[in-house]
Design an enzyme around this catalytic site. Structure first.
Site, PDB file in Angstrom:
ATOM      1  N   LYS A  54       0.847  -1.206   0.000  1.00 16.61           N
ATOM      2  CA  LYS A  54       0.000   0.000   0.000  1.00 16.61           C
ATOM      3  C   LYS A  54       0.880   1.253   0.000  1.00 16.61           C
ATOM      4  CE  LYS A  54      -3.911  -2.252   2.224  1.00 16.61           C
ATOM      5  NZ  LYS A  54      -4.560  -2.665   3.478  1.00 16.61           N
ATOM      6  N   GLN A  98      -4.856  -1.319   9.550  1.00 18.50           N
ATOM      7  CA  GLN A  98      -4.784  -2.660   8.978  1.00 18.50           C
ATOM      8  C   GLN A  98      -5.414  -3.683   9.937  1.00 18.50           C
ATOM      9  OE1 GLN A  98      -3.737  -3.322   5.872  1.00 18.50           O
ATOM     10  NE2 GLN A  98      -4.078  -5.516   6.069  1.00 18.50           N
ATOM     11  N   ASP A 121     -11.301   2.963   4.051  1.00 23.60           N
ATOM     12  CA  ASP A 121     -11.756   1.569   4.004  1.00 23.60           C
ATOM     13  C   ASP A 121     -13.283   1.475   3.929  1.00 23.60           C
ATOM     14  OD1 ASP A 121      -9.944  -0.568   3.938  1.00 23.60           O
ATOM     15  OD2 ASP A 121      -9.354  -0.263   6.030  1.00 23.60           O
TER      16      ASP A 121
END
Ligand code: GUN
Length: 299
Positions: A54, A98, A121
């Site tokens: 990422k 994460q 997200d």
């Protein structure tokens, strides 16, 4: 029939190019550089690989990447304090924690501490509610990637029968809401669904996101239907002893014989997820600055 292969790797490349071009314009015309903060707690090897990837792709499209690596025994208080700091930081437009988090941390509490406008997200309860009511929100990356590929292949999705196999909060439910927003007739099938084969066989679009290797077989698919395979499963290699093989939730060979179009595993949905994370960061940055959103990169 042999299905058209939907090349997610190539598609993700074009998404990243569009993001990079828009980022370059933002810098030149507005003096703004989008920034993504990724928070990793602990040393889960798979998570470390994702986070590295990422960060690398964020920099490649010209955005700022801020990595925060915290010890596995970090307290909830310290993690929440970091999120408060990132929420207040004007150079940070997107925040991603994460998952999974170490067991002593409350995942819901942590995710819901992120400013919904920076929740790239799309997991914050406000974004879930906004998507569920058809309002503008941040949208989870994997379903957004699936939607982009479906729109590209079909043009309009209006009136199509879509079956989503799997009811997870990360993929199944947001995917169903996105398809509904694009005027599909949507069914969510899951482990308790009766006659699941027959349900799938009615579908013009099947999105498989159950986490069961090669569960959906060609005899579940209506001839000419589009199959989007979200699964990433590692199984023992069928012919080479001691090796493993990556497969999806669909049995590729039999589905590809019947479907009109299909995403492979690997090289289908997978590469689209990070590309959509970059797209979401750009979108969040544009919204934060009252600028027009990037075209073709949002739901
Ligand atoms: N872990 C596995 N997939 C994801 C994802 O999409 N977002 C976050 N934050 N963590 C993950």
């Amino acid at each position: 029939m042999t299905a058209t292969v939907i090349d997610g790797k190539a598609f993700a490349g074009t998404v990243r190019e569009k993001v990079a071009a828009h980022v370059a314009r933002l810098k030149e015309e507005n003096g703004i550089t989008p920034g993504l903060a990724v928070v990793l707690v602990g040393e889960d090897p798979a998570s470390q690989v994702y986070v590295r990837s990422k960060g690398k792709q964020t920099v490649e499209v010209g955005m700022n990447s801020f990595e925060h690596k915290l010890d596995a025994d970090t307290s909830e208080e310290d993690l929440l304090a970091l999120l408060d700091k990132l929420n207040a930081d004007e150079t940070v437009h997107g925040i991603l924690v994460q998952l999974p988090l170490p067991k002593h941390l409350n995942e819901d509490l942590v995710i819901n501490r992120i400013d919904p406008a920076k929740d790239v997200d799309g997991f914050h309860i406000s974004n879930v509610g906004l998507l569920g009511t058809g309002q503008k929100s941040m949208v989870p990356c994997t379903p957004l990637g699936c939607l982009m590929m479906l729109r590209d292949h079909h043009g309009s999705l209006s009136g199509l029968n879509a079956v989503v196999v799997g009811r997870s909060n990360i993929v199944g439910k947001p995917m169903a809401n996105l398809l509904l927003k694009d005027s599909c007739t949507v069914t969510i099938a899951h482990s308790r669904t009766k006659n699941i084969e027959e349900v799938c066989k009615q579908a013009d679009i099947v999105v498989a996101a159950v986490g069961r290797p090669e569960m959906v077989t060609g005899d579940w698919i209506k001839p000419g239907a589009t199959v989007i395979d979200v699964g990433i499963n590692r199984i023992p290699h069928p012919t080479e002893e001691g090796k493993t093989k990556l497969v999806g939730d669909c049995d590729y060979a039999s589905c590809a014989e019947v479907a009109g179009a299909i995403t492979p595993v690997p090289g289908g949905v997978g590469p689209m997820t990070i590309a959509c994370l970059l797209a979401n960061t750009l979108t969040a940055c544009c919204r934060a600055n009252g600028l027009a959103e990037p075209e073709g990169l949002t739901a």
